[in-house]
Design a protein around this motif. Structure first.
Motif, PDB file in Angstrom:
ATOM      1  N   ARG A   1       0.819  -1.217   0.000  1.00  0.00           N
ATOM      2  CA  ARG A   1       0.000   0.000   0.000  1.00  0.00           C
ATOM      3  C   ARG A   1       0.852   1.265   0.000  1.00  0.00           C
ATOM      4  O   ARG A   1       0.335   2.358  -0.211  1.00  0.00           O
ATOM      5  CB  ARG A   1      -0.938   0.012   1.212  1.00  0.00           C
ATOM      6  N   ILE A   2       2.152   1.128   0.263  1.00  0.00           N
ATOM      7  CA  ILE A   2       3.091   2.247   0.256  1.00  0.00           C
ATOM      8  C   ILE A   2       4.243   1.885  -0.663  1.00  0.00           C
ATOM      9  O   ILE A   2       4.768   0.770  -0.607  1.00  0.00           O
ATOM     10  CB  ILE A   2       3.640   2.538   1.668  1.00  0.00           C
ATOM     11  N   ALA A   3       4.615   2.806  -1.533  1.00  0.00           N
ATOM     12  CA  ALA A   3       5.746   2.582  -2.433  1.00  0.00           C
ATOM     13  C   ALA A   3       6.632   3.820  -2.418  1.00  0.00           C
ATOM     14  O   ALA A   3       6.134   4.942  -2.305  1.00  0.00           O
ATOM     15  CB  ALA A   3       5.256   2.287  -3.854  1.00  0.00           C
ATOM     16  N   TRP A   4       7.924   3.617  -2.519  1.00  0.00           N
ATOM     17  CA  TRP A   4       8.834   4.750  -2.477  1.00  0.00           C
ATOM     18  C   TRP A   4      10.101   4.472  -3.282  1.00  0.00           C
ATOM     19  O   TRP A   4      10.444   3.328  -3.579  1.00  0.00           O
ATOM     20  CB  TRP A   4       9.200   5.097  -1.033  1.00  0.00           C
ATOM     21  N   LEU A   5      10.782   5.546  -3.634  1.00  0.00           N
ATOM     22  CA  LEU A   5      12.077   5.473  -4.301  1.00  0.00           C
ATOM     23  C   LEU A   5      12.898   6.682  -3.874  1.00  0.00           C
ATOM     24  O   LEU A   5      12.382   7.603  -3.260  1.00  0.00           O
ATOM     25  CB  LEU A   5      11.920   5.402  -5.822  1.00  0.00           C
TER      26      LEU A   5
END
Length: 328
Positions: free
Chosen positions: A226-230
């Motif tokens: 439910r959370i994505a990051w880069l």
């Protein structure tokens, strides 16, 4: 009442002269558009003004009227030609977002604060704030109407640019019926919608593609996806030939993954400074999350800056977002 705010802002402008117009640090489409529109409005009224920003005008916005006349502090110059008593702040979510341009304000400066960020605390002597507006450019459109001025092609193009960029090409949830009616009037006044969309939303620089490749290679998702990051850093920009403006929109890639509620971009500057940009699908108020770390913004788009090593920042921010997701 909104009409009272418009009248008070109009009076602030009519009763004064010799203005300084500033917008937020690292200006985007709405900030620069609003700056030049405010300048256009003052020019139509026969007022004198100076436009200023801490950072440079993004190259993709150089086509806007008199954007080349916006003074910048990015070249290391310091010290105003004189202190300005009458200041118009556009698209600044709080006073701190004016950056070093505040060095140009007189000690007794009076500020007209024109903004649409819900986290704005009303720092102006006069505040023209509409939190459900799609962009500050939308507010300026209404102020122009209030002051009885007729739009020309240059003003219409600048306002359309602000609306277009802050609504993601009229795709975001802030695209209201009022925004679309304004867009119609702006097109009638001479704004070239298809050309602006192509230039501002479709084209990508080679540096932008290269830094996107690096960022996507570091993409991570939470266990529940439910959370994505880069993340990217200053070395990525240097080695790919990208600029800070090439990072605009990068946060949308993790957000656009199916099932992801919040996408996050971490921009590392040195060892102890990280800029955080967040985008929400709607279940999480990312402005509230950003405020936990001294930032702000909108319910679906917000940011903050932390002075900690990158791994610690990622852990803190992702944990805060996860907590916000788990709250009823």
């Amino acid at each position: 009442m909104w009409t009272d705010q418009l009248k008070e802002a109009a009076a602030f402008i009519r009763e004064r002269d010799d203005f300084l117009i500033v917008s937020h640090v690292q200006p985007d489409g709405d900030a620069i558009s609003s700056t030049v529109v405010a300048g256009w409005l003052l020019e139509k009224l026969g007022k004198t003004y100076t436009m200023l920003n801490e950072g440079p005008v993004p190259s993709r916005l150089a086509f806007l009227r008199k954007s080349g006349e916006i003074l910048t502090l990015a070249d290391g110059s310091s010290g105003p030609p004189r202190p300005f008593k009458n200041v118009i702040c556009v698209d600044c979510a709080d006073y701190g977002r004016t950056g070093r341009t505040s060095d140009w304000f007189a000690a007794d400066a009076e500020l007209l604060n024109i903004d649409h960020h819900p986290t704005n605390d009303g720092f102006g002597r006069v505040n023209l704030m509409k939190f459900h507006a799609a962009a500050t450019a939308e507010i300026l459109f209404e102020l122009i109407d209030e002051m009885g001025l007729e739009l020309d092609t240059e003003a219409a193009t600048a306002i359309y640019t602000g609306l277009l960029t802050d609504t993601g090409g009229f795709r975001y949830s802030n695209t209201s019926p009022l925004v679309m009616s304004m867009a119609s009037r702006l097109l009638e006044a001479g704004a070239n919608g298809p050309e602006l969309a192509e230039h501002l939303l479709e084209r990508m620089t080679a540096g932008q593609i290269r830094v996107l490749q690096r960022g996507l290679a570091r993409l991570e998702l939470s266990a529940d996806e439910r959370i994505a990051w880069l993340w990217v850093d200053s070395e990525d920009l240097e080695q790919t030939g990208a600029s800070n403006e090439d990072l605009e929109g990068l946060v949308n890639y993790p957000r656009n993954i199916e099932g992801v509620e919040v996408g996050i971009l971490f921009k590392k500057n040195g060892e102890q400074s990280v800029k955080v940009s967040m985008r929400s699908a709607g279940k999480v108020n990312v402005a509230a999350v950003a405020q936990l770390f001294g930032g702000g913004g909108h319910v679906r788009a917000a940011g903050c800056r932390l002075t900690d090593p990158l791994p610690e920042v990622v852990e803190k921010v992702v944990a805060a977002v996860r907590k916000a997701l788990d709250e009823p």
